[in-house]
Design an enzyme around this catalytic site. Structure first.
Site, PDB file in Angstrom:
ATOM      1  N   HIS A 219       0.238  -2.091   0.069  1.00  8.33           N
ATOM      2  CA  HIS A 219       0.849  -2.875  -1.017  1.00  8.33           C
ATOM      3  C   HIS A 219      -0.171  -3.873  -1.559  1.00  8.33           C
ATOM      4  CE1 HIS A 219       3.513  -5.400  -3.297  1.00  8.33           C
ATOM      5  NE2 HIS A 219       4.440  -4.459  -3.198  1.00  8.33           N
TER       6      HIS A 219
ATOM      7  N   GLU B  54       2.286   1.490  -7.994  1.00  8.76           N
ATOM      8  CA  GLU B  54       2.776   0.169  -8.382  1.00  8.76           C
ATOM      9  C   GLU B  54       1.677  -0.596  -9.114  1.00  8.76           C
ATOM     10  OE1 GLU B  54       6.236  -1.199  -5.705  1.00  8.76           O
ATOM     11  OE2 GLU B  54       4.397  -1.760  -4.702  1.00  8.76           O
TER      12      GLU B  54
HETATM   13  P1  13P Z   1       9.372  -6.067  -8.186  1.00  3.29           P
HETATM   14  O1  13P Z   1      10.419  -4.991  -8.279  1.00  3.29           O
HETATM   15  O2  13P Z   1       9.945  -7.415  -7.852  1.00  3.29           O
HETATM   16  O3  13P Z   1       8.487  -6.083  -9.395  1.00  3.29           O
HETATM   17  O4  13P Z   1       8.446  -5.702  -6.942  1.00  3.29           O
HETATM   18  C1  13P Z   1       7.939  -4.408  -6.856  1.00  3.29           C
HETATM   19  C2  13P Z   1       7.246  -4.234  -5.555  1.00  3.29           C
HETATM   20  O5  13P Z   1       6.233  -4.860  -5.303  1.00  3.29           O
HETATM   21  C3  13P Z   1       7.843  -3.312  -4.584  1.00  3.29           C
HETATM   22  O6  13P Z   1       6.983  -3.064  -3.521  1.00  3.29           O
END
Ligand code: 13P
Length: 226
Positions: free
Chosen positions: A85, A151
């Site tokens: 992450h 992401e």
């Molecule tokens: P948000 O949905 O708050 O943007 O976060 C996404 C995330 O980092 C999930 O791992």
């Protein structure tokens, strides 16, 4: 479809207990749902969803102050982990450490949600695909319990998800390299989940803030499925 919630540094064990009970009552057996609470909120109950760890250290146990190892995951029957992450990469988890975590989780036969994503600067300089290719170059893309979560850093916590066209381009690109399930994460909410999940190579979502309440996360799942 896979619906995963990263609760980040939110919820205590007592509030997560209520969350887990509520979600568990509502979910159907066929839903593939992962919830990643803070490690101190792990519960011993069996739920319809899979409980996963946001973080762990690639060890059995030992002299690693502040970390948790395999025996701690085992105690709560945790068999799913998040790795890579951007919020942990920004705490200096580099590629070699991420590989060590990946390889360790793989030897344990865990479900691995491996997160990748580029910054706005990388996107604006049109380097996104090269950058992401390097990020996935570090792991075994044939591992059968691998799930990749795309992401983009610029969409996390901003309440504005990436453009559908951009998500689509990246997921198509990733699909050329792996048969792993592909998720999108970054400001997924009740308004955009259906369109995101409808993208050709999207197998689900990884949700942060919009999943902090069990009923709202459940509603999102219903919207995506309906
Ligand atoms: P948000 O949905 O708050 O943007 O976060 C996404 C995330 O980092 C999930 O791992």
């Amino acid at each position: 479809m896979i619906f995963a919630a990263n609760l980040k540094c939110n919820h205590t064990r007592s509030s997560f207990e209520l969350y887990a009970q509520e979600l568990n009552q509502k979910l159907n057996q066929e839903d593939e749902v992962f919830i990643f609470p803070p490690n101190v909120a792990f519960l011993k109950n069996n739920f319809i969803f899979q409980q996963g760890a946001q973080n762990f250290y690639p060890c059995e146990n030992g002299a690693y102050t502040g970390e948790i190892g395999r025996i701690h995951l085992e105690e709560f029957n945790i068999k799913s982990v998040l790795i890579g992450h951007s919020e942990r990469r920004s705490l200096n988890e580099d590629e070699s450490f991420l590989k060590a975590k990946f390889d360790f989780a793989k030897t344990l036969d865990f479900n691995i949600i491996y997160c990748i994503g580029e910054s706005l600067e990388t996107k604006n300089s049109k380097q996104s695909l090269d950058f992401l290719k390097k990020q996935i170059g570090n792991i075994d893309l044939t591992y059968e319990k691998l799930i990749i979560a795309y992401e983009p850093i610029y969409s996390i916590g901003t309440r504005v998800s990436a453009d559908l066209d951009d998500i689509n381009t990246v997921l198509d690109f990733l699909r050329q390299s792996t048969q792993a399930k592909l998720l999108y994460g970054g400001s997924v909410n009740q308004n955009n989940i259906k369109a995101i999940c409808a993208l050709k190579n999207c197998d689900g979502v990884l949700v942060g803030s919009a999943a902090l309440k069990a009923d709202e996360f459940f509603n999102m799942i219903q919207i995506a499925k309906g």
